[in-house]
Design a protein around this motif. Structure first.
Motif, PDB file in Angstrom:
ATOM      1  N   LYS A 180       0.812  -1.215   0.000  1.00 34.56           N
ATOM      2  CA  LYS A 180       0.000   0.000   0.000  1.00 34.56           C
ATOM      3  C   LYS A 180       0.849   1.270   0.000  1.00 34.56           C
ATOM      4  O   LYS A 180       0.380   2.349  -0.382  1.00 34.56           O
ATOM      5  CB  LYS A 180      -0.915   0.017   1.234  1.00 34.56           C
ATOM      6  N   THR A 181       2.118   1.123   0.437  1.00 32.42           N
ATOM      7  CA  THR A 181       3.019   2.281   0.509  1.00 32.42           C
ATOM      8  C   THR A 181       3.681   2.486  -0.845  1.00 32.42           C
ATOM      9  O   THR A 181       4.590   1.758  -1.237  1.00 32.42           O
ATOM     10  CB  THR A 181       4.098   2.073   1.596  1.00 32.42           C
ATOM     11  N   LEU A 182       3.199   3.486  -1.592  1.00 33.28           N
ATOM     12  CA  LEU A 182       3.711   3.729  -2.939  1.00 33.28           C
ATOM     13  C   LEU A 182       5.028   4.500  -2.898  1.00 33.28           C
ATOM     14  O   LEU A 182       5.281   5.290  -1.980  1.00 33.28           O
ATOM     15  CB  LEU A 182       2.680   4.501  -3.752  1.00 33.28           C
ATOM     16  N   ILE A 183       5.846   4.258  -3.897  1.00 35.41           N
ATOM     17  CA  ILE A 183       7.176   4.871  -3.963  1.00 35.41           C
ATOM     18  C   ILE A 183       7.103   6.395  -3.922  1.00 35.41           C
ATOM     19  O   ILE A 183       7.905   7.053  -3.251  1.00 35.41           O
ATOM     20  CB  ILE A 183       7.920   4.420  -5.245  1.00 35.41           C
ATOM     21  N   LYS A 184       6.118   6.959  -4.620  1.00 37.48           N
ATOM     22  CA  LYS A 184       6.028   8.419  -4.714  1.00 37.48           C
ATOM     23  C   LYS A 184       5.760   9.086  -3.359  1.00 37.48           C
ATOM     24  O   LYS A 184       5.986  10.299  -3.209  1.00 37.48           O
ATOM     25  CB  LYS A 184       4.944   8.821  -5.706  1.00 37.48           C
ATOM     26  N   SER A 185       5.294   8.301  -2.374  1.00 40.74           N
ATOM     27  CA  SER A 185       5.014   8.865  -1.054  1.00 40.74           C
ATOM     28  C   SER A 185       6.184   8.709  -0.085  1.00 40.74           C
ATOM     29  O   SER A 185       6.130   9.167   1.049  1.00 40.74           O
ATOM     30  CB  SER A 185       3.775   8.194  -0.451  1.00 40.74           C
ATOM     31  N   ILE A 186       7.271   8.057  -0.553  1.00 37.17           N
ATOM     32  CA  ILE A 186       8.407   7.765   0.327  1.00 37.17           C
ATOM     33  C   ILE A 186       9.533   8.774   0.106  1.00 37.17           C
ATOM     34  O   ILE A 186       9.934   9.038  -1.029  1.00 37.17           O
ATOM     35  CB  ILE A 186       8.952   6.337   0.074  1.00 37.17           C
ATOM     36  N   THR A 187      10.038   9.311   1.200  1.00 39.53           N
ATOM     37  CA  THR A 187      11.202  10.201   1.130  1.00 39.53           C
ATOM     38  C   THR A 187      12.487   9.404   1.383  1.00 39.53           C
ATOM     39  O   THR A 187      13.468   9.526   0.647  1.00 39.53           O
ATOM     40  CB  THR A 187      11.096  11.332   2.171  1.00 39.53           C
ATOM     41  N   THR A 188      12.465   8.587   2.434  1.00 38.19           N
ATOM     42  CA  THR A 188      13.657   7.812   2.808  1.00 38.19           C
ATOM     43  C   THR A 188      13.282   6.363   3.124  1.00 38.19           C
ATOM     44  O   THR A 188      12.362   6.104   3.898  1.00 38.19           O
ATOM     45  CB  THR A 188      14.342   8.415   4.049  1.00 38.19           C
ATOM     46  N   LEU A 189      14.011   5.445   2.503  1.00 33.05           N
ATOM     47  CA  LEU A 189      13.873   4.020   2.805  1.00 33.05           C
ATOM     48  C   LEU A 189      15.200   3.543   3.377  1.00 33.05           C
ATOM     49  O   LEU A 189      16.238   3.654   2.725  1.00 33.05           O
ATOM     50  CB  LEU A 189      13.531   3.220   1.548  1.00 33.05           C
ATOM     51  N   GLU A 190      15.165   3.043   4.606  1.00 34.71           N
ATOM     52  CA  GLU A 190      16.371   2.536   5.259  1.00 34.71           C
ATOM     53  C   GLU A 190      16.212   1.041   5.521  1.00 34.71           C
ATOM     54  O   GLU A 190      15.170   0.604   5.999  1.00 34.71           O
ATOM     55  CB  GLU A 190      16.610   3.263   6.578  1.00 34.71           C
ATOM     56  N   MET A 191      17.270   0.298   5.211  1.00 32.98           N
ATOM     57  CA  MET A 191      17.246  -1.149   5.439  1.00 32.98           C
ATOM     58  C   MET A 191      18.500  -1.574   6.172  1.00 32.98           C
ATOM     59  O   MET A 191      19.578  -1.019   5.951  1.00 32.98           O
ATOM     60  CB  MET A 191      17.118  -1.899   4.099  1.00 32.98           C
ATOM     61  N   GLU A 192      18.335  -2.543   7.030  1.00 36.11           N
ATOM     62  CA  GLU A 192      19.467  -3.129   7.741  1.00 36.11           C
ATOM     63  C   GLU A 192      19.623  -4.571   7.287  1.00 36.11           C
ATOM     64  O   GLU A 192      18.635  -5.295   7.155  1.00 36.11           O
ATOM     65  CB  GLU A 192      19.235  -3.072   9.259  1.00 36.11           C
ATOM     66  N   THR A 193      20.854  -4.968   7.019  1.00 34.59           N
ATOM     67  CA  THR A 193      21.114  -6.341   6.602  1.00 34.59           C
ATOM     68  C   THR A 193      22.258  -6.919   7.422  1.00 34.59           C
ATOM     69  O   THR A 193      23.053  -6.183   8.013  1.00 34.59           O
ATOM     70  CB  THR A 193      21.491  -6.423   5.103  1.00 34.59           C
ATOM     71  N   THR A 194      22.326  -8.231   7.420  1.00 34.45           N
ATOM     72  CA  THR A 194      23.441  -8.913   8.089  1.00 34.45           C
ATOM     73  C   THR A 194      23.704 -10.223   7.368  1.00 34.45           C
ATOM     74  O   THR A 194      22.870 -10.679   6.576  1.00 34.45           O
ATOM     75  CB  THR A 194      23.121  -9.159   9.570  1.00 34.45           C
ATOM     76  N   ASP A 195      24.858 -10.824   7.631  1.00 30.80           N
ATOM     77  CA  ASP A 195      25.195 -12.093   6.982  1.00 30.80           C
ATOM     78  C   ASP A 195      24.619 -13.256   7.770  1.00 30.80           C
ATOM     79  O   ASP A 195      23.890 -13.082   8.739  1.00 30.80           O
ATOM     80  CB  ASP A 195      26.709 -12.223   6.805  1.00 30.80           C
ATOM     81  N   ILE A 196      24.955 -14.476   7.347  1.00 30.14           N
ATOM     82  CA  ILE A 196      24.403 -15.678   7.979  1.00 30.14           C
ATOM     83  C   ILE A 196      24.778 -15.759   9.452  1.00 30.14           C
ATOM     84  O   ILE A 196      23.999 -16.222  10.284  1.00 30.14           O
ATOM     85  CB  ILE A 196      24.864 -16.959   7.220  1.00 30.14           C
ATOM     86  N   PHE A 197      25.975 -15.248   9.792  1.00 33.14           N
ATOM     87  CA  PHE A 197      26.386 -15.251  11.200  1.00 33.14           C
ATOM     88  C   PHE A 197      25.539 -14.275  12.003  1.00 33.14           C
ATOM     89  O   PHE A 197      25.122 -14.580  13.115  1.00 33.14           O
ATOM     90  CB  PHE A 197      27.870 -14.893  11.319  1.00 33.14           C
ATOM     91  N   GLY A 198      25.278 -13.117  11.408  1.00 38.93           N
ATOM     92  CA  GLY A 198      24.479 -12.115  12.100  1.00 38.93           C
ATOM     93  C   GLY A 198      23.056 -12.566  12.328  1.00 38.93           C
ATOM     94  O   GLY A 198      22.502 -12.408  13.424  1.00 38.93           O
ATOM     95  N   ILE A 199      22.431 -13.138  11.289  1.00 34.32           N
ATOM     96  CA  ILE A 199      21.040 -13.577  11.407  1.00 34.32           C
ATOM     97  C   ILE A 199      20.926 -14.732  12.393  1.00 34.32           C
ATOM     98  O   ILE A 199      19.943 -14.852  13.136  1.00 34.32           O
ATOM     99  CB  ILE A 199      20.462 -13.965  10.023  1.00 34.32           C
ATOM    100  N   THR A 200      21.947 -15.580  12.424  1.00 36.84           N
ATOM    101  CA  THR A 200      21.935 -16.697  13.377  1.00 36.84           C
ATOM    102  C   THR A 200      22.103 -16.192  14.799  1.00 36.84           C
ATOM    103  O   THR A 200      21.436 -16.676  15.724  1.00 36.84           O
ATOM    104  CB  THR A 200      23.058 -17.695  13.033  1.00 36.84           C
ATOM    105  N   THR A 201      22.980 -15.211  14.988  1.00 39.69           N
ATOM    106  CA  THR A 201      23.160 -14.619  16.319  1.00 39.69           C
ATOM    107  C   THR A 201      21.868 -13.976  16.802  1.00 39.69           C
ATOM    108  O   THR A 201      21.505 -14.088  17.980  1.00 39.69           O
ATOM    109  CB  THR A 201      24.294 -13.581  16.299  1.00 39.69           C
ATOM    110  N   LEU A 202      21.139 -13.313  15.888  1.00 37.84           N
ATOM    111  CA  LEU A 202      19.852 -12.720  16.254  1.00 37.84           C
ATOM    112  C   LEU A 202      18.879 -13.803  16.731  1.00 37.84           C
ATOM    113  O   LEU A 202      18.152 -13.610  17.710  1.00 37.84           O
ATOM    114  CB  LEU A 202      19.252 -11.980  15.058  1.00 37.84           C
TER     115      LEU A 202
END
Length: 330
Positions: free
Chosen positions: A60-82
């Protein structure tokens, strides 16, 4: 719209994406195919946190309404630690229930919410399991304690709460075993992650390349040492050769399994690296047999015509992988 991944602004060219869901999935696909593989752990649209599973809201959130998109990622070790951190938090909740004295209606549902911990540990072991069964033993300890503790919560009700002193002690002992297993798994991942770090891998590649350069003239001198009765010195070189080959095999396995390198483009003598190192291992066995039989001619031939050319091939491939997959990638 500005896009940030782990705090770094990226240039992302929109194609047919119309919603936040489309953009996030495109980036997630890119992350999952990168080296090392990355997983999305956090999504923020104009400062508001969204769940990756909240497909309806993201669509429902259209691109034209977004100013900033922030994403956090991690590797397999990070996701496993989480995941392990979440298990620790749940064990802490269980501890509060075991030690508590006041009944809460939510306690009756805890039984239905416990199984995911065992499934999580099982999944982690299947990913990081080792031949020495070190992690398998941790799984056995965790599952055994979990199954016993599980029974205490099977028919937990207001009239059976709080726990009797002995029951509380037994349950806490089982909880401690589970907690220790999780701690051991986290420590294992912490140590392993150091080895899979790019800088550490580069350091190991460089060390092996230098060792090959140092080893070749020593190998060519082994038959002379052997013929002049310097058996100990010749065996020292052979042992160093065997150790170096073992570390090379380990490094190539990491290239394939943890950095997802397409190793077909790095074939050695037009064969797969598995076949190449299998052949070298067989030559090493032949070399040891020749030494036991005092066959100096065979020793010299194997070293000069099998090991030296193959070590030069290893050096060439390591240099190519280093320059193409690690140095350029950074």
């Amino acid at each position: 719209m500005e896009i940030f991944i782990n705090g770094n602004k990226i240039n992302f060219e929109l194609e047919n994406e119309k919603s936040a869901f489309d953009v996030i999935n495109s980036i997630a696909d890119f992350c999952s195919s990168s080296t090392p593989q990355q997983f999305v752990t956090g999504i923020y649209i104009d400062g508001v946190e969204f769940s990756f599973a909240d497909e309806i809201s993201l669509k429902k959130t259209l691109i034209k309404s977004i100013t900033t998109l922030e994403m956090e990622t991690t590797d397999i070790f990070g996701i496993t630690t989480l995941s392990l951190n979440q298990i620790e938090k749940f064990i802490s909740l269980i501890t509060d229930i075991i030690e508590g004295s006041k009944w809460d209606s939510g306690f009756a549902n805890i039984y239905d919410s416990m199984d995911w911990m065992k499934e999580g540990v099982d999944q982690i072991i299947s990913i990081f399991g080792t031949e020495d069964n070190r992690l398998l033993n941790e799984k056995i300890m965790f599952v055994s304690a979990f199954d016993k503790l599980f029974k205490y919560f099977d028919k937990l009700s207001k009239d059976k709460y709080p726990f009797e002193p002995q029951t509380r002690k037994d349950a806490l002992d089982l909880k401690n075993v589970m907690s220790q297993s999780i701690t051991n798994l986290k420590n294992y991942l912490k140590e392993s992650n150091k080895f899979f770090d790019y800088d550490t891998i580069l350091e190991n590649i460089n060390k092996l390349i230098c060792e090959v350069d140092e080893m070749i003239p020593k190998i060519l001198n082994v038959s002379v040492l052997f013929q002049t009765g310097l058996d100990k010195e010749s065996m020292d070189v052979i042992q160093r050769l065997a150790s170096m080959l073992e570390r090379c095999i380990g490094l190539f396995v990491i290239f394939k399994e943890n950095f997802k390198l397409y190793l077909d483009k790095y074939t050695v003598k037009e064969v797969s690296f598995e076949e190449f190192f299998h052949t070298l291992t067989e030559h090493l066995k032949e070399l040891m047999t020749s030494i036991e039989n005092n066959d100096s001619v065979m020793v010299g031939d194997l070293l000069e015509y099998e090991f030296v050319p193959n070590l030069e091939q290893i050096k060439t491939i390591l240099l190519k992988i280093k320059n193409e997959a690690f140095v350029k990638a950074n």
